[in-house]
Design a protein around this motif. Structure first.
Motif, PDB file in Angstrom:
ATOM      1  N   HIS A  35       5.007 -40.626  23.674  1.00 39.21           N
ATOM      2  CA  HIS A  35       4.932 -42.037  23.308  1.00 39.21           C
ATOM      3  C   HIS A  35       4.261 -42.229  21.960  1.00 39.21           C
ATOM      4  O   HIS A  35       4.579 -43.187  21.259  1.00 39.21           O
ATOM      5  CB  HIS A  35       4.212 -42.819  24.404  1.00 39.21           C
ATOM      6  N   MET A  36       3.345 -41.306  21.586  1.00 43.57           N
ATOM      7  CA  MET A  36       2.734 -41.449  20.266  1.00 43.57           C
ATOM      8  C   MET A  36       3.729 -41.118  19.167  1.00 43.57           C
ATOM      9  O   MET A  36       3.561 -41.537  18.029  1.00 43.57           O
ATOM     10  CB  MET A  36       1.511 -40.558  20.162  1.00 43.57           C
ATOM     11  N   GLN A  37       4.759 -40.351  19.515  1.00 44.44           N
ATOM     12  CA  GLN A  37       5.808 -40.066  18.530  1.00 44.44           C
ATOM     13  C   GLN A  37       7.050 -40.905  18.811  1.00 44.44           C
ATOM     14  O   GLN A  37       8.143 -40.567  18.384  1.00 44.44           O
ATOM     15  CB  GLN A  37       6.154 -38.574  18.573  1.00 44.44           C
ATOM     16  N   ARG A  38       6.884 -41.950  19.579  1.00 41.75           N
ATOM     17  CA  ARG A  38       7.958 -42.890  19.945  1.00 41.75           C
ATOM     18  C   ARG A  38       9.129 -42.171  20.612  1.00 41.75           C
ATOM     19  O   ARG A  38      10.290 -42.493  20.370  1.00 41.75           O
ATOM     20  CB  ARG A  38       8.393 -43.709  18.732  1.00 41.75           C
ATOM     21  N   ARG A  39       8.779 -41.178  21.463  1.00 40.77           N
ATOM     22  CA  ARG A  39       9.787 -40.559  22.325  1.00 40.77           C
ATOM     23  C   ARG A  39       9.417 -40.926  23.760  1.00 40.77           C
ATOM     24  O   ARG A  39       8.464 -41.639  24.002  1.00 40.77           O
ATOM     25  CB  ARG A  39       9.738 -39.034  22.209  1.00 40.77           C
ATOM     26  N   LEU A  40      10.163 -40.368  24.715  1.00 48.17           N
ATOM     27  CA  LEU A  40       9.834 -40.630  26.117  1.00 48.17           C
ATOM     28  C   LEU A  40       9.099 -39.462  26.754  1.00 48.17           C
ATOM     29  O   LEU A  40       8.494 -39.617  27.798  1.00 48.17           O
ATOM     30  CB  LEU A  40      11.109 -40.909  26.908  1.00 48.17           C
ATOM     31  N   GLY A  41       9.167 -38.277  26.190  1.00 48.94           N
ATOM     32  CA  GLY A  41       8.580 -37.115  26.846  1.00 48.94           C
ATOM     33  C   GLY A  41       9.503 -36.608  27.940  1.00 48.94           C
ATOM     34  O   GLY A  41      10.672 -36.976  27.977  1.00 48.94           O
ATOM     35  N   PRO A  42       8.996 -35.755  28.859  1.00 50.50           N
ATOM     36  CA  PRO A  42       9.885 -35.185  29.881  1.00 50.50           C
ATOM     37  C   PRO A  42      10.476 -36.266  30.772  1.00 50.50           C
ATOM     38  O   PRO A  42       9.767 -37.139  31.247  1.00 50.50           O
ATOM     39  CB  PRO A  42       8.955 -34.261  30.673  1.00 50.50           C
ATOM     40  N   MET A  43      11.782 -36.204  30.968  1.00 49.66           N
ATOM     41  CA  MET A  43      12.467 -37.207  31.793  1.00 49.66           C
ATOM     42  C   MET A  43      13.434 -36.573  32.788  1.00 49.66           C
ATOM     43  O   MET A  43      14.080 -37.282  33.548  1.00 49.66           O
ATOM     44  CB  MET A  43      13.276 -38.159  30.893  1.00 49.66           C
ATOM     45  N   GLU A  44      13.558 -35.234  32.798  1.00 47.36           N
ATOM     46  CA  GLU A  44      14.686 -34.643  33.502  1.00 47.36           C
ATOM     47  C   GLU A  44      14.402 -34.344  34.962  1.00 47.36           C
ATOM     48  O   GLU A  44      15.192 -34.664  35.832  1.00 47.36           O
ATOM     49  CB  GLU A  44      15.114 -33.351  32.788  1.00 47.36           C
ATOM     50  N   VAL A  45      13.254 -33.671  35.243  1.00 50.20           N
ATOM     51  CA  VAL A  45      13.003 -33.200  36.605  1.00 50.20           C
ATOM     52  C   VAL A  45      12.229 -34.262  37.380  1.00 50.20           C
ATOM     53  O   VAL A  45      11.080 -34.524  37.088  1.00 50.20           O
ATOM     54  CB  VAL A  45      12.197 -31.882  36.573  1.00 50.20           C
ATOM     55  N   GLY A  46      12.863 -34.838  38.376  1.00 51.44           N
ATOM     56  CA  GLY A  46      12.190 -35.866  39.159  1.00 51.44           C
ATOM     57  C   GLY A  46      12.181 -37.182  38.413  1.00 51.44           C
ATOM     58  O   GLY A  46      12.515 -37.235  37.229  1.00 51.44           O
ATOM     59  N   PRO A  47      11.772 -38.277  39.088  1.00 56.72           N
ATOM     60  CA  PRO A  47      11.728 -39.573  38.398  1.00 56.72           C
ATOM     61  C   PRO A  47      10.719 -39.543  37.257  1.00 56.72           C
ATOM     62  O   PRO A  47       9.563 -39.169  37.458  1.00 56.72           O
ATOM     63  CB  PRO A  47      11.281 -40.542  39.516  1.00 56.72           C
ATOM     64  N   HIS A  48      11.156 -39.884  36.094  1.00 62.68           N
ATOM     65  CA  HIS A  48      10.355 -39.839  34.860  1.00 62.68           C
ATOM     66  C   HIS A  48       9.746 -38.461  34.626  1.00 62.68           C
ATOM     67  O   HIS A  48       8.687 -38.333  34.026  1.00 62.68           O
ATOM     68  CB  HIS A  48       9.257 -40.919  34.867  1.00 62.68           C
ATOM     69  N   GLY A  49      10.405 -37.427  35.144  1.00 59.42           N
ATOM     70  CA  GLY A  49       9.969 -36.062  34.852  1.00 59.42           C
ATOM     71  C   GLY A  49       8.670 -35.644  35.488  1.00 59.42           C
ATOM     72  O   GLY A  49       8.030 -34.719  35.008  1.00 59.42           O
ATOM     73  N   ILE A  50       8.249 -36.277  36.618  1.00 61.51           N
ATOM     74  CA  ILE A  50       6.918 -35.949  37.141  1.00 61.51           C
ATOM     75  C   ILE A  50       6.870 -34.552  37.746  1.00 61.51           C
ATOM     76  O   ILE A  50       5.803 -33.998  37.910  1.00 61.51           O
ATOM     77  CB  ILE A  50       6.395 -36.977  38.170  1.00 61.51           C
ATOM     78  N   LEU A  51       8.017 -33.976  38.091  1.00 59.25           N
ATOM     79  CA  LEU A  51       7.993 -32.636  38.679  1.00 59.25           C
ATOM     80  C   LEU A  51       8.109 -31.543  37.627  1.00 59.25           C
ATOM     81  O   LEU A  51       8.156 -30.359  37.961  1.00 59.25           O
ATOM     82  CB  LEU A  51       9.123 -32.494  39.708  1.00 59.25           C
ATOM     83  N   THR A  53       6.055 -30.221  35.423  1.00 64.31           N
ATOM     84  CA  THR A  53       4.987 -29.208  35.367  1.00 64.31           C
ATOM     85  C   THR A  53       5.067 -28.278  36.562  1.00 64.31           C
ATOM     86  O   THR A  53       4.781 -27.092  36.444  1.00 64.31           O
ATOM     87  CB  THR A  53       3.606 -29.868  35.348  1.00 64.31           C
ATOM     88  N   LEU A  54       5.425 -28.826  37.736  1.00 64.15           N
ATOM     89  CA  LEU A  54       5.557 -28.006  38.939  1.00 64.15           C
ATOM     90  C   LEU A  54       6.610 -26.930  38.702  1.00 64.15           C
ATOM     91  O   LEU A  54       6.398 -25.741  38.970  1.00 64.15           O
ATOM     92  CB  LEU A  54       5.955 -28.900  40.111  1.00 64.15           C
ATOM     93  N   VAL A  55       7.746 -27.351  38.164  1.00 64.25           N
ATOM     94  CA  VAL A  55       8.837 -26.411  37.910  1.00 64.25           C
ATOM     95  C   VAL A  55       8.415 -25.377  36.871  1.00 64.25           C
ATOM     96  O   VAL A  55       8.678 -24.176  37.025  1.00 64.25           O
ATOM     97  CB  VAL A  55      10.081 -27.192  37.455  1.00 64.25           C
TER      98      VAL A  55
END
Lengths: 321, 173
Positions: A35-51, A53-55
């Motif tokens: 968000h500081m670089q006006r991106r979304l960050g991880p979005m692929e694994v799980g809703p909003h990418g919350i999984l 790090t687990l993966v």
């Protein structure tokens, strides 16, 4: 008789907190960076990418252990463990709320700083044993940086100890009952927090693992779980230093009273803690890395004299009052 | 004195930097989640070439003359056609001028037109060599080819870059 079950429960809670917190912080770091670089960050694994790090963690566990050629094997294998163990031990004395504390040692503050300074030993072991020039340079930098920043850090803490007359973390929190110490000691807070950022090897002071110069610094030659332990230790160390800052300057678990305050004080503690973690991430994605001479200049020429002056002024003021 | 000035101006610049990043933190996202979200392609975008869809006949306009293959500076176009043949078609069906009109000497049936035709067998583009210069499109006498708007052009092997335009046209239509 209640000691043993209590100990077992504490160990479980601390390890669970460390694992969960490590995963959450990595996710938070990537989201904040995005968000500081006006991106979304991880979005692929799980809703909003919350999984995500687990993966990533599962991938790291599944990876092969590849020892490089001609390493110093015992040191190489021990380094990640020695990096990880002290940061876990530091949780023994951190007061999450009035009752949520494993043990309130009367030298709690000293224990935390003693364990904190062991990190540099493990970093040097890792860099020395890896048989890699980048690792070695990273290790050298880590030692000089750690030496330089522990002095102003301890000096700034000393002024707090002068005010509270105790080294027990619980009593330090109790001492700032109406007003937190940051109001009386803003300079000490600033010095302490800057030193915390340097102690945890985070940007802009991430010289031991400067990606663009040293590939990955001291952990260049580590793969799989060795790397994962360094990574987890780094993020847990962030929590430890931020928790120490919260206890020393922001009033620990004190806040607007909630029901069962003896336990729910942890809410206020965690809010303050993660606010500080956010500020550290904010630093990381704002400032470019400093040079080694700038780093040492800042410590020896600015922070150490300032901390000394602060200590003397505190002592004089306390004597007059 | 200079030292103190440096410390003060340095601290100010650090705080200003923090202000910039926190402003970016709360401003809207500038990126697109690519495979799921796609932004509009500009009209001047050049994908690989494709046949123009003839609205009247529904077939490609290509007369397999091979001018494009000759014009291509990278020799990436292969055109093959059957031998010339004479076709008799109902007059109304020919929506475009016949390829090579031959005024028939013989009496022809009214309402029919005869023309020389060269049915297309193969039109292959080796996209790995193509530099998208557009000369083939400019020289085409029938205006039968145009730039497509395709952009997902990565492949797993060299053969993936060979595009059979005739098959592609049939698949699309």
């Amino acid at each position: 008789m209640i000691v043993l079950p209590r100990l077992a429960l504490s160990i479980l809670m601390v390890l669970g907190f460390i694992a969960l917190n490590g995963m959450m912080l990595v996710y938070m770091e990537r989201k904040v960076a995005g968000h500081m670089q006006r991106r979304l960050g991880p979005m692929e694994v799980g809703p909003h990418g919350i999984l995500q790090t687990l993966v990533d963690g599962i991938k790291l566990i599944g990876k092969q252990y590849i020892p490089p050629y001609k390493i110093d094997r015992p040191l190489y294998l021990l380094a990640p463990v020695i990096c990880f163990v002290p940061v876990v031990l530091a949780f023994i004395t951190l007061p999450f709320s009035e009752k949520l504390q494993v043990r309130d040692l009367n030298v709690g503050l000293l224990v935390i700083f003693a364990l904190g300074s062991m990190t540099v030993l493990s970093l040097f072991m890792a860099g020395w044993s890896s048989n890699n020039k980048y690792s070695l340079i990273g290790a050298f930098r880590s030692v000089s940086q750690s030496l330089a920043y522990e002095i102003p850090m301890l000096l700034s803490v000393l002024s707090i100890v002068l005010m509270t007359n105790t080294l027990s973390l619980r009593e330090i929190v109790e001492a700032q009952s109406p007003i937190p110490h940051i109001v009386f000691q803003p300079v000490a807070f600033l010095i302490f927090f800057i030193c915390c950022v340097a102690e945890t090897n985070r940007a802009p002071f991430d010289l031991p693992e400067a990606e663009s110069e040293l590939t990955a610094g001291f952990h260049t030659e580590y793969s799989g779980m060795g790397f994962a332990l360094f990574f987890l230790a780094e993020y847990t160390n962030i929590v430890v230093v931020c928790a120490t800052t919260t206890v020393l300057f922001l009033g620990g678990w004190k806040g607007i009273p909630l029901p069962f305050m003896q336990y729910t004080g942890v809410v206020w503690f965690l809010i303050k803690l993660y606010l500080l973690v956010f500020v550290m991430m904010w630093f990381r994605w704002t400032y470019p890395r400093v040079r080694i001479d700038q780093l040492l200049n800042l410590s020896w020429k600015v922070l150490t004299p300032l901390a000394l002056i602060n200590l003397v002024v505190t002592a004089v003021v306390l004597k007059i009052i | 004195m200079r030292f103190i000035n440096e410390v003060i101006s340095g601290s100010y610049s650090l705080i200003a930097g923090l202000g910039i990043t926190i402003k970016a933190f709360f401003s809207p996202i500038a990126t697109v989640q690519y495979p799921r979200e796609v932004i509009d392609i500009t009209p001047s975008y050049r994908g690989h070439i494709e046949f123009v869809h003839d609205l009247v006949t529904g077939k490609p306009k290509c007369i397999s003359c091979g001018t494009c293959a000759m014009a291509c500076p990278s020799n990436c176009i292969t055109v093959e056609g059957e031998p010339l043949e004479i076709k008799r078609e109902p007059f109304h069906a020919t929506g475009w001028p016949p390829a090579i009109s031959i005024p028939s000497e013989k009496k022809k049936a009214p309402g029919y037109v005869e023309r020389l035709e060269r049915p297309l067998i193969l039109f292959e583009l080796d996209f790995a060599k193509c530099s998208l210069c557009g000369l083939c499109i400019e020289v085409c006498p029938e205006n039968a080819i145009q730039f497509s708007k395709v952009y997902n052009l990565a492949g797993y092997c060299r053969q993936d870059s060979r595009i059979d335009l005739k098959n592609r046209f049939e698949e699309i239509s």
